[in-house]
Design a protein around this motif. Structure first.
Motif, PDB file in Angstrom:
ATOM      1  N   ALA A 155       0.810  -1.162  -0.029  1.00  0.00           N
ATOM      2  CA  ALA A 155       0.099  -0.018   0.101  1.00  0.00           C
ATOM      3  C   ALA A 155       0.983   1.291   0.133  1.00  0.00           C
ATOM      4  O   ALA A 155       0.616   2.447  -0.754  1.00  0.00           O
ATOM      5  N   LEU A 156       2.029   1.248   0.921  1.00  0.00           N
ATOM      6  CA  LEU A 156       2.723   2.310   0.804  1.00  0.00           C
ATOM      7  C   LEU A 156       3.413   2.517  -0.600  1.00  0.00           C
ATOM      8  O   LEU A 156       3.624   3.847  -0.824  1.00  0.00           O
ATOM      9  N   ILE A 157       3.872   1.712  -1.462  1.00  0.00           N
ATOM     10  CA  ILE A 157       4.407   1.595  -2.648  1.00  0.00           C
ATOM     11  C   ILE A 157       3.434   2.264  -3.617  1.00  0.00           C
ATOM     12  O   ILE A 157       3.740   3.192  -4.161  1.00  0.00           O
ATOM     13  N   GLN A 158       2.244   1.615  -3.506  1.00  0.00           N
ATOM     14  CA  GLN A 158       1.130   2.427  -4.240  1.00  0.00           C
ATOM     15  C   GLN A 158       0.883   3.733  -4.089  1.00  0.00           C
ATOM     16  O   GLN A 158       0.615   4.567  -4.971  1.00  0.00           O
ATOM     17  N   HIS A 159       0.942   4.153  -2.747  1.00  0.00           N
ATOM     18  CA  HIS A 159       0.776   5.423  -2.536  1.00  0.00           C
ATOM     19  C   HIS A 159       1.681   6.741  -3.095  1.00  0.00           C
ATOM     20  O   HIS A 159       1.445   7.683  -3.083  1.00  0.00           O
ATOM     21  N   LEU A 160       2.905   5.901  -3.431  1.00  0.00           N
ATOM     22  CA  LEU A 160       4.101   6.778  -3.772  1.00  0.00           C
ATOM     23  C   LEU A 160       3.887   6.975  -5.379  1.00  0.00           C
ATOM     24  O   LEU A 160       4.328   7.963  -5.891  1.00  0.00           O
ATOM     25  N   VAL A 161       3.028   6.143  -6.113  1.00  0.00           N
ATOM     26  CA  VAL A 161       2.790   6.204  -7.493  1.00  0.00           C
ATOM     27  C   VAL A 161       2.013   7.407  -7.936  1.00  0.00           C
ATOM     28  O   VAL A 161       0.840   7.311  -7.641  1.00  0.00           O
ATOM     29  N   PRO A 162       2.517   8.220  -8.606  1.00  0.00           N
ATOM     30  CA  PRO A 162       1.602   9.263  -9.257  1.00  0.00           C
ATOM     31  C   PRO A 162       0.725   8.837 -10.211  1.00  0.00           C
ATOM     32  O   PRO A 162       0.894   7.946 -10.995  1.00  0.00           O
ATOM     33  N   THR A 163      -0.382   9.740 -10.381  1.00  0.00           N
ATOM     34  CA  THR A 163      -1.420   9.461 -11.630  1.00  0.00           C
ATOM     35  C   THR A 163      -1.719  10.537 -12.120  1.00  0.00           C
ATOM     36  O   THR A 163      -0.973  11.667 -11.780  1.00  0.00           O
ATOM     37  N   VAL A 164      -2.552  10.729 -13.021  1.00  0.00           N
ATOM     38  CA  VAL A 164      -3.069  12.014 -13.805  1.00  0.00           C
ATOM     39  C   VAL A 164      -3.231  12.887 -12.940  1.00  0.00           C
ATOM     40  O   VAL A 164      -2.876  14.332 -13.200  1.00  0.00           O
ATOM     41  N   ASP A 165      -4.270  12.722 -12.005  1.00  0.00           N
ATOM     42  CA  ASP A 165      -4.858  13.648 -11.089  1.00  0.00           C
ATOM     43  C   ASP A 165      -4.228  13.735  -9.658  1.00  0.00           C
ATOM     44  O   ASP A 165      -4.741  13.996  -8.640  1.00  0.00           O
ATOM     45  N   TYR A 166      -3.201  13.159  -9.303  1.00  0.00           N
ATOM     46  CA  TYR A 166      -2.586  12.838  -8.011  1.00  0.00           C
ATOM     47  C   TYR A 166      -1.161  12.834  -8.037  1.00  0.00           C
ATOM     48  O   TYR A 166      -0.481  12.344  -8.729  1.00  0.00           O
ATOM     49  N   TYR A 167      -0.602  13.530  -6.970  1.00  0.00           N
ATOM     50  CA  TYR A 167       0.992  13.560  -6.755  1.00  0.00           C
ATOM     51  C   TYR A 167       1.137  13.543  -4.810  1.00  0.00           C
ATOM     52  O   TYR A 167       0.415  14.087  -4.461  1.00  0.00           O
ATOM     53  N   PRO A 168       1.863  12.356  -4.572  1.00  0.00           N
ATOM     54  CA  PRO A 168       1.896  12.325  -3.319  1.00  0.00           C
ATOM     55  C   PRO A 168       2.499  13.427  -2.729  1.00  0.00           C
ATOM     56  O   PRO A 168       3.188  14.255  -3.088  1.00  0.00           O
ATOM     57  N   ASP A 169       2.034  13.801  -1.387  1.00  0.00           N
ATOM     58  CA  ASP A 169       2.408  14.632  -0.558  1.00  0.00           C
ATOM     59  C   ASP A 169       4.166  14.839  -0.418  1.00  0.00           C
ATOM     60  O   ASP A 169       4.540  13.590  -0.148  1.00  0.00           O
ATOM     61  N   ARG A 170       4.677  15.825  -0.447  1.00  0.00           N
ATOM     62  CA  ARG A 170       6.255  15.952  -0.586  1.00  0.00           C
ATOM     63  C   ARG A 170       6.854  15.384   0.775  1.00  0.00           C
ATOM     64  O   ARG A 170       7.814  14.709   0.860  1.00  0.00           O
ATOM     65  N   SER A 171       6.150  15.599   1.926  1.00  0.00           N
ATOM     66  CA  SER A 171       6.522  14.859   3.109  1.00  0.00           C
ATOM     67  C   SER A 171       6.640  13.513   3.126  1.00  0.00           C
ATOM     68  O   SER A 171       7.481  12.804   3.485  1.00  0.00           O
ATOM     69  N   TYR A 172       5.385  12.753   2.507  1.00  0.00           N
ATOM     70  CA  TYR A 172       5.475  11.404   2.192  1.00  0.00           C
ATOM     71  C   TYR A 172       6.486  11.012   1.378  1.00  0.00           C
ATOM     72  O   TYR A 172       7.143   9.813   1.853  1.00  0.00           O
ATOM     73  N   VAL A 173       6.848  11.686   0.390  1.00  0.00           N
ATOM     74  CA  VAL A 173       7.864  11.103  -0.601  1.00  0.00           C
ATOM     75  C   VAL A 173       9.225  11.154   0.260  1.00  0.00           C
ATOM     76  O   VAL A 173       9.779  10.208  -0.035  1.00  0.00           O
ATOM     77  N   PHE A 174       9.663  12.264   0.881  1.00  0.00           N
ATOM     78  CA  PHE A 174      10.747  12.232   1.539  1.00  0.00           C
ATOM     79  C   PHE A 174      10.837  11.140   2.605  1.00  0.00           C
ATOM     80  O   PHE A 174      11.790  10.456   2.665  1.00  0.00           O
TER      81      PHE A 174
END
Length: 585
Positions: A155-174
């Motif tokens: 789920a965490l890996i999936q949450h990192l994957v961007p889509t057309v209308d979504y980009y993960p929060d920067r704090s989460y990415v880091f």
């Protein structure tokens, strides 16, 4: 729909925390000279080069709609930029507000205005109310008071994957890019993220697939840019570079703008890795030069042939400035992932040969070695002189240097100097210490007293951090922590909190806290040293040979003779041992 990542809208630059009173600390006020780019490593790298130098495209939260026209955009803001960098993107910050705690836990709270986000409407939310708090789960992701607290790795890996209308929060990415290496290799993570990003756009219609990938390509480029700029050393692995090259070719088939952005990103990455390689070669050469032990170090009688530190620099403030240059230069090349890779699982393929293969914590280890070298240099300088009054003068000089380091905010050099002066070969020189006014030294020792988990030092560090946040000059921005204690704090945070929960989920509260500690270090490391460089002093500090531990003890006994039979036996044994080594060499 599940809530956003817990720090959306709250990940701004470190602001002054009014919850803690300003501790008293005799920091030096006023500005300093303008920063100088020249390096002690003979221009082989630029200490001002920053791995966070790229403009940040806008991002949007997840929603069930595919149309980007309806996506709500989230803009990143920062007030902590590197002025000399033309790209200067926001840097990752730590969640200072409402910090998590693994032992003695308090949960985070996000602002009430934060927007919810989710991957699809098919996710069923389960919630429980406890007083004024809410615990909810969305599929395999669990939240408490709008904060992500645990999830499965998938789920965490999936949450990192961007889509057309979504980009993960920067704090989460880091946070996830930093700590995911506790569970899987960065190469595996990158492969899975890129694969998911591409596969999500497949519909069976070649033309539609191309249009959909063209829309998501800028988000994928943004994610890879954050990865290469924040964790560039991951790409010393040739498998990572191959994966990056493959994605560049894939992007080139769909979107020329994104392809050009990928090309520019790769060029900056290669430049950064090249600078790192040159830095490591320069440090290795300096260490080799310092390991050469000329005859003048072998015996105390020949010590007159060797320059001492006061013949090179007799101004404590200038020497403290040059020590600060070395500290900031070496700090700037420590990758944030090195802290986590200290505990990360061993990569079964890490012995594969390749151009980018290097030890994963080499720069962190080199910095710790610098601390040890400085301690031994201080002890060598004190034990070397034949005359007692000269030894006393050297001790008083280093006390003044240590005080200036404290005023600057250079706690690592301060602690190294104190450590060197407390080594047993120096501490036993009672006749020498009787000639020294130790009042200032006792105050400095009190500031770095290890009792109560270094509480005095931690108070001074908070004061330096608050001063840095409100700085009006480059000099006031300097914060160089006692590095060994920083590593110890991160180590015990990792060891004291389970990485996985009983249900198999990853403990994301622990990951938030690790990110907080490491991101503070990133803020400190990017400061440009404002002081003028003195090449002669710098060269002396990093290359002059120092005594080994046995040589220090023997030099100490020759300065002030043994006081008992045990010390006499020790001196006799050391003489015999060192003479035997010298004959063998």
């Amino acid at each position: 729909m599940p809530p956003t990542t817990p720090y959306a809208g709250k990940f701004s630059s470190y602001s002054n925390n009014n919850n803690h009173p300003q501790p008293h600390s005799p920091y030096r006020n006023g500005g300093g000279p303008k920063p100088v780019k020249e390096s002690i490593y003979h221009d082989c790298y630029s200490p001002t080069e920053n791995p966070y130098d790229i403009p940040q495209p806008q991002s949007s939260y997840r929603s069930s709609s595919v149309s980007s026209a309806t996506a709500k955009e989230h803009h990143y803001h920062t007030s902590c930029l590197v002025s000399e960098n033309p790209y200067s993107s926001p840097q990752p910050h730590s969640p200072r507000q409402n910090p998590t705690s693994c032992p003695g836990r308090t949960f985070r709270h996000s602002s009430s205005s934060s927007e919810p986000s989710c991957r699809s409407n098919s996710v069923t939310a389960k919630g429980r109310f406890y007083g004024h708090t809410i615990t909810a789960s969305y599929g395999e992701m669990c939240y408490h008071d709008n904060s992500l607290v645990s999830a499965s790795l998938e789920a965490l890996i999936q949450h990192l994957v961007p889509t057309v209308d979504y980009y993960p929060d920067r704090s989460y990415v880091f946070t996830f890019l930093l700590s995911s290496r506790l569970f899987l290799h960065p190469f595996e993570l990158m492969t899975r993220v890129c694969h998911l990003c591409v596969e999500q756009q497949r519909s069976g219609d070649i033309l539609l697939d191309k249009i959909r990938f063209r829309e998501v390509a800028p988000k994928l480029v943004q994610l890879l840019t954050e990865w290469t700029e924040t964790f560039p050393y991951d790409f010393r692995d040739e498998r990572m570079m191959r994966c990056l090259k493959d994605m560049t070719h894939h992007v080139a088939r769909g979107d020329e703008y994104s392809w050009r952005a990928m090309q520019q990103m790769t060029q900056r990455l290669i430049k950064r890795l090249s600078a790192l390689g040159q830095y490591e070669e320069a440090v290795a050469a300096l260490n080799t030069a310092a390991m050469e032990r000329p005859a003048s170090l072998k015996t105390k009688q020949a010590s007159g042939q060797r320059s001492d530190v006061m013949s090179v620099c007799d101004d404590p403030f200038i020497l403290a400035q040059q020590l600060t240059h070395i500290e900031l230069d070496r700090l700037s090349f420590i990758g944030p992932e090195e802290f986590i890779q200290t505990f990360a699982m061993k990569d079964p393929l890490e012995n594969h040969k390749g151009f980018f293969r290097k030890r994963k914590t080499s720069n962190l280890e080199a910095y710790v070695n610098w601390f040890n070298r400085l301690s031994y240099l201080v002890a060598t300088e004190i034990c070397m002189p034949v005359k007692k009054k000269h030894r006393a003068r050297i001790i008083e000089f280093f006390i003044d240097v240590a005080q200036e380091c404290f005023n600057i905010g250079n706690f690592n050099s301060l602690m190294a100097i104190i450590t060197g002066m407390n080594m047993s070969p120096v501490a036993r020189l009672k006749k020498t210490w009787s000639k020294v006014n130790t009042d200032k030294f006792e105050i400095l020792e009190h500031q770095m007293d290890p009792s109560s988990n270094f509480s005095n030092y931690r108070t001074a560090l908070r004061g330096a951090t608050q001063r840095s946040e409100m700085a009006h000059s480059s000099q006031e921005k300097i914060v160089i922590p006692f590095f060994s204690l920083l590593i110890k704090d991160i180590y015990f945070l990792n060891e004291g909190c389970a990485s996985r929960l009983s249900n198999g989920h990853i403990n994301f509260e622990k990951l938030w806290e690790l990110a907080k500690q490491v991101s503070e270090f990133l803020v400190w490391r990017q400061v440009i040293c404002p002081f003028d460089r003195d090449r002669r002093i710098l060269q002396y500090l990093v290359t002059t040979p120092v005594f080994s531990e046995d040589e220090l003890h023997l030099a100490s006994y020759e300065s002030e003779g043994p006081e008992n039979n045990m010390e006499k036996d020790s001196r006799r044994s050391l003489r015999s041992s060192l003479l035997h080594r010298e004959n063998r060499s």
